[in-house]
Structures are given as C-alpha cells and as structure tokens.
Design an enzyme around this catalytic site. Structure first.
Site, PDB file in Angstrom:
ATOM      1  N   GLU A 145      44.580  41.098  52.992  1.00  0.00           N
ATOM      2  CA  GLU A 145      44.442  42.145  51.964  1.00  0.00           C
ATOM      3  C   GLU A 145      45.423  43.278  52.287  1.00  0.00           C
ATOM      4  O   GLU A 145      45.491  43.755  53.414  1.00  0.00           O
ATOM      5  CB  GLU A 145      42.989  42.663  51.948  1.00  0.00           C
ATOM      6  CG  GLU A 145      42.743  43.897  51.123  1.00  0.00           C
ATOM      7  CD  GLU A 145      43.083  43.749  49.646  1.00  0.00           C
ATOM      8  OE1 GLU A 145      42.545  42.846  48.993  1.00  0.00           O
ATOM      9  OE2 GLU A 145      43.916  44.552  49.155  1.00  0.00           O
ATOM     10  N   GLY A 184      39.387  41.096  46.970  1.00  0.00           N
ATOM     11  CA  GLY A 184      38.470  41.563  45.922  1.00  0.00           C
ATOM     12  C   GLY A 184      37.339  40.558  45.810  1.00  0.00           C
ATOM     13  O   GLY A 184      37.237  39.614  46.619  1.00  0.00           O
ATOM     14  N   ARG A 241      43.576  40.055  37.808  1.00  0.00           N
ATOM     15  CA  ARG A 241      43.586  39.297  36.557  1.00  0.00           C
ATOM     16  C   ARG A 241      44.451  39.998  35.526  1.00  0.00           C
ATOM     17  O   ARG A 241      44.376  41.203  35.332  1.00  0.00           O
ATOM     18  CB  ARG A 241      42.156  39.159  36.011  1.00  0.00           C
ATOM     19  CG  ARG A 241      41.127  38.696  37.012  1.00  0.00           C
ATOM     20  CD  ARG A 241      40.906  37.228  37.078  1.00  0.00           C
ATOM     21  NE  ARG A 241      40.758  36.579  35.803  1.00  0.00           N
ATOM     22  CZ  ARG A 241      40.954  35.262  35.639  1.00  0.00           C
ATOM     23  NH1 ARG A 241      41.331  34.510  36.646  1.00  0.00           N
ATOM     24  NH2 ARG A 241      40.790  34.726  34.464  1.00  0.00           N
ATOM     25  N   HIS A 268       4.743  43.695  48.879  1.00  0.00           N
ATOM     26  CA  HIS A 268       5.011  43.309  50.266  1.00  0.00           C
ATOM     27  C   HIS A 268       4.645  41.850  50.495  1.00  0.00           C
ATOM     28  O   HIS A 268       3.615  41.413  49.992  1.00  0.00           O
ATOM     29  CB  HIS A 268       4.183  44.191  51.198  1.00  0.00           C
ATOM     30  CG  HIS A 268       4.344  43.832  52.635  1.00  0.00           C
ATOM     31  ND1 HIS A 268       5.482  44.157  53.351  1.00  0.00           N
ATOM     32  CD2 HIS A 268       3.521  43.167  53.495  1.00  0.00           C
ATOM     33  CE1 HIS A 268       5.356  43.713  54.598  1.00  0.00           C
ATOM     34  NE2 HIS A 268       4.172  43.103  54.701  1.00  0.00           N
ATOM     35  N   GLY A 324      34.843  30.257  28.113  1.00  0.00           N
ATOM     36  CA  GLY A 324      35.847  31.148  28.700  1.00  0.00           C
ATOM     37  C   GLY A 324      35.937  31.050  30.208  1.00  0.00           C
ATOM     38  O   GLY A 324      35.427  30.116  30.836  1.00  0.00           O
ATOM     39  N   THR A 325      36.590  32.053  30.790  1.00  0.00           N
ATOM     40  CA  THR A 325      36.789  32.098  32.241  1.00  0.00           C
ATOM     41  C   THR A 325      35.446  32.043  32.961  1.00  0.00           C
ATOM     42  O   THR A 325      35.260  31.264  33.906  1.00  0.00           O
ATOM     43  CB  THR A 325      37.489  33.425  32.620  1.00  0.00           C
ATOM     44  OG1 THR A 325      38.710  33.517  31.899  1.00  0.00           O
ATOM     45  CG2 THR A 325      37.759  33.510  34.109  1.00  0.00           C
ATOM     46  N   ALA A 348      31.775  39.877  33.418  1.00  0.00           N
ATOM     47  CA  ALA A 348      31.188  39.170  32.276  1.00  0.00           C
ATOM     48  C   ALA A 348      30.185  40.038  31.523  1.00  0.00           C
ATOM     49  O   ALA A 348      30.187  40.084  30.285  1.00  0.00           O
ATOM     50  CB  ALA A 348      30.517  37.894  32.773  1.00  0.00           C
TER      51      ALA A 348
HETATM   52  C1  LIG Z   1      36.621  33.095  40.103  1.00  0.00           C
HETATM   53  C2  LIG Z   1      35.982  34.151  39.248  1.00  0.00           C
HETATM   54  C3  LIG Z   1      34.666  34.504  39.460  1.00  0.00           C
HETATM   55  C4  LIG Z   1      34.075  35.472  38.661  1.00  0.00           C
HETATM   56  N1  LIG Z   1      32.775  35.800  38.904  1.00  0.00           N
HETATM   57  C5  LIG Z   1      32.185  36.753  38.153  1.00  0.00           C
HETATM   58  C6  LIG Z   1      30.828  37.090  38.363  1.00  0.00           C
HETATM   59  O1  LIG Z   1      30.152  36.541  39.222  1.00  0.00           O
HETATM   60  N2  LIG Z   1      30.269  38.032  37.572  1.00  0.00           N
HETATM   61  C7  LIG Z   1      30.990  38.666  36.598  1.00  0.00           C
HETATM   62  O2  LIG Z   1      30.440  39.519  35.906  1.00  0.00           O
HETATM   63  N3  LIG Z   1      32.281  38.368  36.374  1.00  0.00           N
HETATM   64  C8  LIG Z   1      32.894  37.418  37.122  1.00  0.00           C
HETATM   65  N4  LIG Z   1      34.189  37.077  36.869  1.00  0.00           N
HETATM   66  C9  LIG Z   1      34.901  37.766  35.772  1.00  0.00           C
HETATM   67  C10 LIG Z   1      34.495  37.159  34.429  1.00  0.00           C
HETATM   68  O3  LIG Z   1      34.756  35.775  34.445  1.00  0.00           O
HETATM   69  C11 LIG Z   1      35.259  37.837  33.300  1.00  0.00           C
HETATM   70  O4  LIG Z   1      35.074  39.229  33.387  1.00  0.00           O
HETATM   71  C12 LIG Z   1      34.763  37.349  31.956  1.00  0.00           C
HETATM   72  O5  LIG Z   1      34.926  35.963  31.817  1.00  0.00           O
HETATM   73  C13 LIG Z   1      35.518  38.068  30.830  1.00  0.00           C
HETATM   74  O6  LIG Z   1      35.030  37.613  29.621  1.00  0.00           O
HETATM   75  P1  LIG Z   1      35.892  37.691  28.287  1.00  0.00           P
HETATM   76  O7  LIG Z   1      34.959  37.275  27.202  1.00  0.00           O
HETATM   77  O8  LIG Z   1      36.550  39.005  28.181  1.00  0.00           O
HETATM   78  O9  LIG Z   1      37.078  36.638  28.451  1.00  0.00           O
HETATM   79  P2  LIG Z   1      37.198  35.167  29.037  1.00  0.00           P
HETATM   80  O10 LIG Z   1      35.960  34.720  29.691  1.00  0.00           O
HETATM   81  O11 LIG Z   1      38.449  35.154  29.834  1.00  0.00           O
HETATM   82  O12 LIG Z   1      37.385  34.275  27.738  1.00  0.00           O
HETATM   83  C14 LIG Z   1      38.473  34.418  26.899  1.00  0.00           C
HETATM   84  C15 LIG Z   1      38.564  33.195  26.008  1.00  0.00           C
HETATM   85  O13 LIG Z   1      39.550  33.427  25.000  1.00  0.00           O
HETATM   86  C16 LIG Z   1      40.302  32.236  24.799  1.00  0.00           C
HETATM   87  N5  LIG Z   1      41.590  32.618  24.210  1.00  0.00           N
HETATM   88  C17 LIG Z   1      42.557  33.390  24.786  1.00  0.00           C
HETATM   89  N6  LIG Z   1      43.566  33.592  23.936  1.00  0.00           N
HETATM   90  C18 LIG Z   1      43.247  32.930  22.794  1.00  0.00           C
HETATM   91  C19 LIG Z   1      43.896  32.770  21.536  1.00  0.00           C
HETATM   92  N7  LIG Z   1      45.052  33.379  21.272  1.00  0.00           N
HETATM   93  N8  LIG Z   1      43.281  32.006  20.603  1.00  0.00           N
HETATM   94  C20 LIG Z   1      42.088  31.407  20.834  1.00  0.00           C
HETATM   95  N9  LIG Z   1      41.438  31.536  22.012  1.00  0.00           N
HETATM   96  C21 LIG Z   1      41.999  32.302  22.967  1.00  0.00           C
HETATM   97  C22 LIG Z   1      40.404  31.644  26.196  1.00  0.00           C
HETATM   98  O14 LIG Z   1      40.699  30.269  26.141  1.00  0.00           O
HETATM   99  C23 LIG Z   1      39.009  31.932  26.743  1.00  0.00           C
HETATM  100  O15 LIG Z   1      38.110  30.890  26.461  1.00  0.00           O
HETATM  101  C24 LIG Z   1      34.808  36.101  37.633  1.00  0.00           C
HETATM  102  C25 LIG Z   1      36.139  35.732  37.401  1.00  0.00           C
HETATM  103  C26 LIG Z   1      36.717  34.770  38.194  1.00  0.00           C
HETATM  104  C27 LIG Z   1      38.140  34.370  37.932  1.00  0.00           C
END
Ligand SMILES: Cc1cc2nc3c(=O)[nH]c(=O)nc-3n(C[C@H](O)[C@H](O)[C@H](O)COP(=O)(O)OP(=O)(O)OC[C@H]3O[C@@H](n4cnc5c(N)ncnc54)[C@H](O)[C@@H]3O)c2cc1C
Length: 487
Positions: A224, A203, A293, A466, A62-63, A341
C-alpha cells in the site's frame, strides 16, 4: 406504453408495414442492473411507473452480485469454515487430514451468484420492469439508444437513471489477464489457490482478498502506497487490522511502492521500495491490482447531455439529479459518495421517489456504514476520531475490547474493539468504529442509533442481551463515561 412513429433511421427496428421506426416511450429508463439500477427499477415499478432496465451483460446484478460483494463474501465464508477445520483441535474436535477442494469452493460461490442473479430477474418481472439487453448510450432529449447483436433501437423516457457503475482501475501500462495480472474479475475465476499472491492496494477489496487467500494457504503480501491499511477507516482500526494481519503472517508493506511490474512466464515480478527506502525484488505466482474503481461514464453519451463531471464522476444534487433535466445518476458513477452497494441502492430510492413526487430524503453522508469482511471484520459509521478533532469538536471517546466479551471468547475471535466517538457536551454519537468478530454486522446498532438521533446516554440504557457480541457495543457506549463493566 406509448409508441411513437418518427422518420426511419438506418439500423434501427422499424414497423414493416409503415416503414417507420417505432420509438417506445417510458416513464423511466434505468441504465445498469447493479444494486443501484435494479433496486431503482423495482421501486419505480412499485410506484406504477412504466419502467425499462437496460443491461449490457447477459446476467443481471452488476459488479456487486457478479464480481464484487457477493462472490467475495461467499469465499470469505468458506475461508472462515476452512480455518475452523484446520484449527478444530482447539475445540476438542479431531479431524484427520481435512482437504480443501477449491474447484468445489468456486462452484459454490458461482451457484450463489447464479441463484441471486436469477432472483433479480424474477423481482424485475414481478415489478413489471421491462428488461432490455444491450449497450445503452444517452442521445439527449430523453432518448436512449440501445445496441445489441440484434441491432439498434431508440427508447425515449421522461426520466433516465444512469447506474452504469464502475470497473477496476489498473496501474499505468498494466492490463488484466486471466493468468498473472488480475483484477477482481479474474481473481474470482481462479480454479486453484495460488502459492503466492501480491496484492497492490490495501483498501477494502485488497484486504478482503488477502484475508481469503491467506486462509486458503497462499503466501500473501499486501503493498500500500499510503501510510496505513484501510485508509478510510479510523486510524486505530487500521493499526489493529495491520497488527492482526501480521499475526496471521500476511506480509504488509505500507508507505511502499511497487514498480517495474512484469510477467516472468511462470508468474509476476516487481521492484518493491519499502517505507524506509529499502529496495527488494519480489516474485509471486499472481498479482492482484486493487487500487480503486473507475466510474463507467466514458462511452455512454453524457456529452449529449448537460450533465457535468468531476474527474469522471457525475455531479448530482441532493435528489440525484444531474444538470440535464430528467437525467439522474446513482451509485459508483456519482461524485462525492463512497462506492458501496447500499449507497447505490439508497441513491436509487431517492431518485425514484423524487421523480414520482414522493417524499425523498437526501442521503446523509455521515450515516453511511462501511463494512470490510476481513478477519477480524470491520464496521464503521460517522466521523473518525481524527475527523471529529479536525472539525474542532470537543469529543469523548469510549473504547471496549472484544477481549472482555465472553461471546467473542466462545467464538474464538477476541481480537479488536468497539470505539465510540461522541460529542462531549450532549453525548451526540458522532461515529462508531468496530473491528472484531462480525464487526460488519454489529455496526447496524450504531447506524440505527445515529439515524434515530439517540445519544450515548440512550444507548447506555438499551439492554444488550447476554452473552452476545453486541454487548461490546453497549459497553463501548458506557466507556465514553468511563463506566464499562468488563474492561
Ligand atoms: C471485489 C469487490 C467487493 C465489493 N464488496 C462490497 C461489499 O461488500 N459491500 C459493498 O457495499 N460494496 C462492495 N463493493 C462495491 C459494490 O460492488 C459497488 O459499490 C456496487 O456494485 C455499485 O453498484 P452500481 O449499481 O452503481 O453499479 P454496478 O454494480 O457496477 O453495476 C453497473 C451495471 O451497469 C452495466 N452497464 C454499464 N454500462 C452500461 C451501458 N452503457 N449499457 C448497459 N449497461 C451498462 C454493467 O454491466 C453493470 O451490470 C465491492 C466491489 C468489488 C469490486
């Protein structure tokens, strides 16, 4: 696994001998392999549920893993190492002409992502989760249609978890491209450090990229609209980050507007209106849009269910259930919890425990840590000082600067502070806000303390080794009663 035969539907795989389509039944279908989806699927496997995970992308994670948490932190780590090389003479090390090999930096980042994506695949296999490649659409009544190049198939399950995550929101009229106007996806694919970078949005995502590319040598401007950077943090944390960014020569424009954004052929130009209404034309080689997002809830068939939405986010109860029986939602698609995450993962654990009839403790929104991996780093949990005051609580605030922490001086990072917001009467810990070296790691102590319902007094008695950075956390608890020793 139960296989049921129903009437044949065009374009779906069917049993050649009977000519009837086969619908495969599961206890759980998870849609999306981000930290929410893959963790939920593994936990379901551990509980013995027959589980399938559908992912539309070729790689799992994922993301977070592919274009979020992990690649950004890999770059931030290298930026930190690079800074130490550039300034190593301060530590008595002579290093002639250190060179940054950015393609190699990117390669390292990509290999970390690749390794962990494979790791997710292996973990799913071990938990006996079936991976199904394709795009999932909810069809109602426990059915999920999966389409891929191979065709379409319908799966059916007692439970479904929607974990489809989010994607970068763009400004009206702008679309990301690989060269000039970038989202988190394109910026992570750059093969060279841009000379100049304008970032819209301060952010966590915006300020982390500012921290990466400034240290790699780009000229960075952060714009911002709101009055402060990292606006969800305690106001003192925002002020300190802005102060440190300015010291690092990152240009920060808060309360400002970027308009008329356009590509120039060799870069990007925009009209900046500053907080005091001054107008200026800005040009840069690249522009990063980091303005939030958008939940992926639009084309996944939610209209075929009774699930309810609030501005695109899915409404859930304390056990992550939507209004459609058997359909749960977790992670970035959920209304009312931060897009992080670890929140996605925890929500997945709650959903799976609930459907498996195991104890499921609902998420406590006041105990979710938030971390931003800038230099200095940020970690926070619970109420900010302003939020506690707005709730009419009688509070006491303890604050300890890293300037008084010997480990911070040894590390050469002594900006920032630890701030504890506590209830005046009983010493209940309401919030802890850290900005400073490894603030994102140090916050763990505060999270554990709050989860265990420790008071300020308990934490004052906890012995802090410490010399460590987390002595500063201990000192901040003492500071609530004016009893810090080293400041
Ligand atoms: C640049 C950046 C840095 C970040 N850094 C942090 C951090 O340091 N710490 C932190 O806690 N959070 C961070 N985040 C946020 C974090 O990435 C997200 O909160 C987290 O990934 C959300 O997880 P999720 O499982 O909800 O979805 P996602 O990780 O977005 O995964 C969703 C998955 O669903 C799949 N999908 C979507 N629709 C369909 C469909 N219809 N059929 C099949 N598959 C599908 C997508 O392809 C994807 O793989 C960051 C985000 C970004 C953009």
């Amino acid at each position: 696994m139960v296989k049921r035969s129903v009437g044949q539907v065009a374009n779906r795989p069917h049993n050649a001998s009977t000519g009837r389509i086969e619908i495969v039944s599961y206890d759980l279908i998870v849609i999306g392999s981000g930290p929410g989806g893959y963790s939920a699927a593994i936990r379901a496997g551990q509980y013995g549920l027959k589980t399938a995970l559908v992912e539309k992308q070729a790689r799992l994670g994922g993301t977070c893993l592919l274009v979020g948490c992990i690649p950004t932190k890999a770059l931030l780590q290298t930026a930190d190492v690079w800074q130490r090389f550039v300034h190593c003479d301060q530590e008595g090390i002579r290093c002639e002409n250190p060179r940054l090999d950015y393609p190699k930096v990117k390669e390292r980042k990509d290999s970390i992502v690749g390794k962990h994506s494979k790791g997710v695949e292996m973990l799913l296999k071990r938990a006996k989760v079936e991976r199904i490649a394709g795009y999932a659409t909810l069809r109602g009544g426990g059915k999920v249609e999966v389409t891929s190049e191979a065709g379409a198939q319908t799966l059916d399950a007692r439970n479904i978890i929607v974990a489809t995550g989010s994607e970068a929101r763009m400004l009206p009229g702008l679309a990301p491209d690989p060269e000039f106007i970038l989202s988190n996806v394109e910026i992570l694919n750059l093969t060279a450090v841009p000379k100049s970078l304008v970032i819209i949005g301060a952010g966590a995502v915006g300020v982390e990229f500012a921290s990466i590319f400034k240290r790699f040598g780009a000229d960075v401007t952060v714009i911002e609209m709101l009055p402060r950077v990292v606006p969800v943090e305690d106001e003192d944390v925002s002020k300190e980050l802005e102060r440190c960014f300015r010291k690092q020569k990152i240009r920060v424009e808060t309360g400002a507007r970027a308009e008329n954004i356009r590509k120039t052929g060799s870069g990007v130009a925009l009209a900046l209106t500053t907080r005091d209404a001054k107008r200026e034309e800005l040009e840069a080689e690249k522009l990063l849009v980091a303005v939030g997002r958008k939940p992926n809830t639009e084309a996944i068939g939610l209209e075929n269910t009774r699930a309810r939405l609030d501005r695109g986010f899915i409404l859930v109860d304390a056990h992550q259930q939507t209004a459609e029986p058997g359909v749960y939602a977790i992670g970035d698609v959920v209304a009312g919890t931060p897009q992080l995450a670890h929140v996605a993962t925890r929500e997945g654990m709650i959903a799976v425990a609930h459907m498996a009839g195991k104890p499921a403790v609902p998420i406590n929104r006041n105990r979710i840590p938030g971390c931003t991996y800038t230099e200095p780093g940020i970690g926070s949990v619970g109420l900010t000082e302003a939020q506690a005051r707005a709730q009419g609580r009688a509070i006491k605030v303890g604050r300890f600067p890293f300037a008084g922490n010997s480990r911070a001086t040894i590390l050469g990072h002594h900006e920032g502070f630890v701030k504890v917001v506590a209830d005046e009467r009983y010493g209940e810990i309401l919030g802890v806000h850290i900005i400073g070296p490894e603030g994102y790691e140090l916050i763990a102590e505060a999270v554990a303390a709050m989860e265990a319902e420790a008071t300020v007094d308990t934490m004052m008695q906890a012995i802090h080794a410490h010399p460590t950075l987390y002595e500063a956390v201990g000192e901040a608890f003492n500071a609530v009663y004016g009893l810090a020793i080293n400041a």
